[in-house]
Scaffold this active site. Structure first.
Site, short mmCIF file in Angstrom:
data_model
loop_
_atom_site.label_atom_id
_atom_site.label_comp_id
_atom_site.label_asym_id
_atom_site.label_seq_id
_atom_site.Cartn_x
_atom_site.Cartn_y
_atom_site.Cartn_z
N ARG A 333 0.68 -1.25 0.06
CA ARG A 333 0.06 -0.02 0.13
C ARG A 333 0.92 1.39 0.14
O ARG A 333 0.61 2.20 0.75
CB ARG A 333 -0.93 0.07 1.12
CG ARG A 333 -2.01 -1.00 1.07
CD ARG A 333 -3.18 -0.60 0.13
NE ARG A 333 -4.16 -1.58 0.40
CZ ARG A 333 -5.22 -1.34 0.62
NH1 ARG A 333 -5.73 -0.62 1.50
NH2 ARG A 333 -6.15 -2.24 0.94
N ARG A 337 -3.69 6.58 0.97
CA ARG A 337 -4.46 7.91 1.80
C ARG A 337 -3.20 8.51 2.46
O ARG A 337 -3.75 9.66 2.97
CB ARG A 337 -5.47 7.52 2.32
CG ARG A 337 -6.74 7.37 1.48
CD ARG A 337 -8.03 6.79 2.23
NE ARG A 337 -7.52 5.61 2.79
CZ ARG A 337 -8.12 4.61 3.25
NH1 ARG A 337 -9.68 5.01 3.40
NH2 ARG A 337 -7.68 3.49 3.53
N ARG A 346 -7.89 11.93 -5.01
CA ARG A 346 -9.30 11.58 -4.39
C ARG A 346 -10.23 12.33 -4.15
O ARG A 346 -11.34 11.90 -4.15
CB ARG A 346 -8.97 10.43 -3.27
CG ARG A 346 -8.16 9.17 -3.83
CD ARG A 346 -9.35 8.27 -4.26
NE ARG A 346 -10.10 7.47 -3.32
CZ ARG A 346 -11.17 7.97 -2.95
NH1 ARG A 346 -11.95 9.03 -3.63
NH2 ARG A 346 -12.23 7.42 -1.98
N ASP A 382 -6.78 -2.79 -7.25
CA ASP A 382 -7.25 -3.37 -6.04
C ASP A 382 -7.59 -4.78 -6.50
O ASP A 382 -7.96 -5.28 -7.45
CB ASP A 382 -8.61 -2.72 -5.68
CG ASP A 382 -8.77 -3.17 -4.43
OD1 ASP A 382 -8.28 -2.48 -3.26
OD2 ASP A 382 -9.49 -3.92 -4.19
N TYR A 459 -14.81 -11.95 0.32
CA TYR A 459 -15.51 -10.98 -0.08
C TYR A 459 -16.56 -11.24 -0.93
O TYR A 459 -17.69 -10.61 -0.38
CB TYR A 459 -14.33 -10.05 -0.86
CG TYR A 459 -13.68 -9.23 -0.22
CD1 TYR A 459 -14.27 -8.05 0.45
CD2 TYR A 459 -12.27 -9.72 0.34
CE1 TYR A 459 -13.37 -7.31 1.40
CE2 TYR A 459 -11.76 -8.87 0.79
CZ TYR A 459 -12.00 -7.51 1.42
OH TYR A 459 -11.15 -6.74 2.27
#
Ligand code: CP3
Length: 660
Positions: A333, A337, A346, A382, A459
């Protein structure tokens, strides 16, 4: 920077992709003037669509042509207001289906509908007719054409000339946007000589621009301005034709009809078009946070040179367990963010749109890798993107993380998971890989990745994140047959997807089994390991693969048996003892606790050294975190961590001895 707009004001008439357009223009040094010019609305009267549904079920068509993604979805919605999915789909399966390009393909895949033929680029009615001619030569073929906005007379005439009996199915119409003020202002600014280029991304925009210009009584002045002092950039042949029909000459049309290509090529060529652009047409370009996108494509090394410098990089060497003077480091990652540039981007573009806009995904990937000084870049994407072509309805909602709106709840639901044969719906990932490869500094390898089947299945069954994966595990215990069928579908799709990333330019792959640590060894052997083995044997054998799992201290040997050249370790285990358990046939990656980065820098330093001491300079250690960087991490600490790892020299290595 020769490929930059250098502050040129560029009017953009795009609506749905307005955000990405503005960001891309800015990235190329332009000043976007957003002037959305249309809105797609379903027809109030859906009679034609419903009639089509009925005729479909009655077997009245041989061929169906889907022209747009939005239209395909509207069409299905209208049909399903009257006809159950099972029956229209059964009828659809009997027909020959033609999709005009990747967007209707993606929409059809969402409904698990087959696509018999995809029209090649540039996806205009001419290629469609050609494709039709080559596959449906008999006359009297009954063809339904999903239309958008308004009818394409050439297409209908062309099909009829080939003997087809054509039924038109209109599903939506175009309207002016609710608020036409930005468009009106942009047109007045063009006439006043304050805009240097105009971006047209669909035919209908041309009509709407002139409709508003006529209302403003500036149509003639606009035509003159367009033809003398505005660089006209058009996405493809149909839009160019519409412009020429309106009396406007086209200056730039990209080689491929894609938004990113249009903007990149316009940035490159606007200056050589030779139009008299008034000085007022320049604004102040925003400071470019990174110039990486404009740097793309400007390299001149030969391919062979680049390949050998990639191969000789310390990261690739460590993957192959060859000695390196410095321990390579990258961070899971590493683009995200915690970085202000990322948050800035974003605030303008949604996460999925970001993943689906290759130029932006490339920029995020490259800028993070360059800024941190790491030894590998990882594709910005992703693990859940592959769920879309498998038939799942994926959304990333703010604050909540990923949501799958149609999760699998019962065994029979597995039947609706599609076999992925065609990767067109995720082609944006491969476009991003190509752009990243072209834009990365020389010798910096690129990691492609995918989710492991267990984590993806979690998921798909839970519908989002979960604490105990109770639904997924209960599913697995309850019906191993359905579970295995699901895992097989996921493995097939994932292998295809990973190999396609390699073909597009990735040097290494990482498989994320983030949630497999919830299983005990026995369950892993029974429900996961055979599938992982199958996945690893299907991946291109020339490419090193990193096999990562979190909280898998009790599964390490089983993971190694399953496959992978490098095993990822999280911070809950000791690197040295784990490596002993794994043996000398694999490299290891890890394993700093990501939370340490939030603590004082002394702690970062001492923990990093502790891990490096444990590795003792053995060949085949890649430094990383034990899991992804947290959003609250200070960037300075991350940069310093990379420096600490690079500066480290182990006593053992200095003596030149190799362990293991
Ligand atoms: O590592 C990188 O820099 C490459 C990009 C990358 C992302 N996701 C971007 C992303 C990678 C490799 C992933 C993998 C991923 N995605 C995993 C496996 C790795 C792991 O952390 O275990 C998982 C489980 C996911 C699923 C996912 N995606 C979740 C649970 C979330 C929401 C939680 C969160 O961390 O935000 C995402 C969203 C996501 N993926 C973001 C990013 C940068 C944040 C989205 C945003 O900008 O709001």
């Amino acid at each position: 920077m020769p490929e930059s707009f250098r502050g040129l004001r560029v009017a953009a008439f795009e609506s749905r992709m307005a955000d990405s357009t503005a960001v891309l223009l800015t990235r190329h040094g332009g000043v976007p003037v957003e002037a959305p010019s249309l809105r797609e609305i379903p027809l109030d009267d859906q009679t034609e669509a419903i009639e089509f549904g009925r005729a479909l079920v009655a077997g009245s068509f041989d061929v169906v042509v889907l022209l747009t993604g939005v239209g395909t979805r509207f069409l299905v919605q209208a049909i399903e207001s009257q006809i159950p999915r099972d029956s229209w789909k059964k009828a659809f399966e009997q027909m020959f289906s033609i999709a005009r390009g990747p967007k209707p393909v993606a929409a059809l895949r969402e409904f698990d509908c087959k696509v018999d033929l995809v029209v090649p680029e540039p996806n205009t009615w001419r290629e469609l007719i050609e494709a039709f001619r080559s596959t449906n030569p008999a006359s009297g073929v009954r063809v339904a054409v999903q239309e958008y906005g308004e009818s394409n007379a050439e297409l209908i005439a062309g099909l009829e000339a080939l003997g087809a009996i054509v039924t038109r199915v209109r599903v939506y119409r175009w309207a002016l946007p609710d608020d036409t003020r930005p468009l009106r202002e942009a047109l007045r600014a063009i006439v006043a000589g304050e805009i240097g280029a105009a971006l047209f991304t669909s035919m209908k925009q041309v009509d709407h621009v002139f409709e508003i210009a006529r209302e403003e009584t500036i149509a003639d002045a606009l035509t003159t301005a367009f033809n003398t002092q505005v660089v006209i950039c058009s996405i493809g042949p149909s839009t160019s034709l519409a412009l020429r029909n309106a009396g406007i000459g086209v200056d730039i049309e990209p080689a491929h009809p894609k938004l990113g290509r249009l903007i990149a090529e316009s940035a490159e060529r606007w200056d050589s078009v030779g139009k008299r652009i008034p000085p007022r047409a320049f604004g102040t370009p925003k400071e470019l946070s990174v110039g990486v996108v404009s740097a793309i494509g400007s390299r001149d090394e030969t391919v062979a040179n680049e390949e050998s410098s990639l191969n000789d990089s310390i990261f690739m060497k460590a993957c192959r367990r060859e000695r390196t003077d410095t321990t390579p480091v990258w961070l899971m990652r590493q683009a995200g963010r915690y970085m202000a540039e990322y948050r800035e981007l974003r605030s303008k573009v949604g996460f999925l749109d970001l993943c689906k806009t290759p130029e932006l995904a490339a920029e995020v990937t490259i800028s993070a890798a360059v800024r941190l000084g790491v030894d590998a870049a990882i594709l910005f994407a992703d693990i859940l993107l592959i769920l879309e072509p498998l038939g799942f309805d994926l959304e990333f909602s703010r604050g909540e993380g990923p949501v799958i709106h149609n999760p699998l709840r019962e065994s029979k639901d597995v039947d609706r998971v599609k076999a992925v044969e065609d990767l067109a719906p995720v082609s944006f990932v491969f476009d991003a890989v190509r752009l990243i490869r072209a834009g990365l500094p020389r010798g910096l390898p690129l990691i492609g990745f995918a989710g492991a089947p267990f984590t993806l299945a979690c998921y798909a069954i839970e519908g989002g994140g979960s604490r105990h994966y109770d639904r997924a595990k209960a599913f697995m215990y309850r019906d191993p047959g359905a579970w295995n069928a699901l895992m097989e579908r996921l493995v097939d799709a994932t292998a295809l997807y990973l190999n396609a990333q390699v073909a597009a330019g990735a040097q290494v792959l990482q498989v994320f089994d983030s949630w497999v640590g919830t299983l005990c060894g026995r369950d892993y052997i029974e429900f996961v390991q055979p599938h992982m083995k199958r996945l690893f044997t299907r991946i291109d054998p020339n490419v090193p693969v990193i096999h990562f799992g979190a909280d898998t201290g009790s599964l390490l040997e089983l993971q190694r048996e399953a496959g992978g050249d490098v095993i990822g370790l999280d911070w809950r285990v000791d690197l040295d003892r784990s490596w002993e358990r794994l043996g000398s046939s694999v490299a290891v990656q890890g394993n700093l606790d990501p939370v340490v980065l939030l603590g004082p820098i002394e702690r970062v330093r001492s923990e990093a050294r502790r891990i490096l001491d444990q590795a003792r300079g053995r060949a085949g250690h890649i430094f990383n975190l034990g899991h992804g960087i947290l959003p609250s991490t200070p960037v300075d600490h991350v940069i310093e961590l990379v420096e600490i790892v690079h500066a480290y020299r182990s006593g053992v290595r200095d003596q030149g001895s190799e362990c293991l």
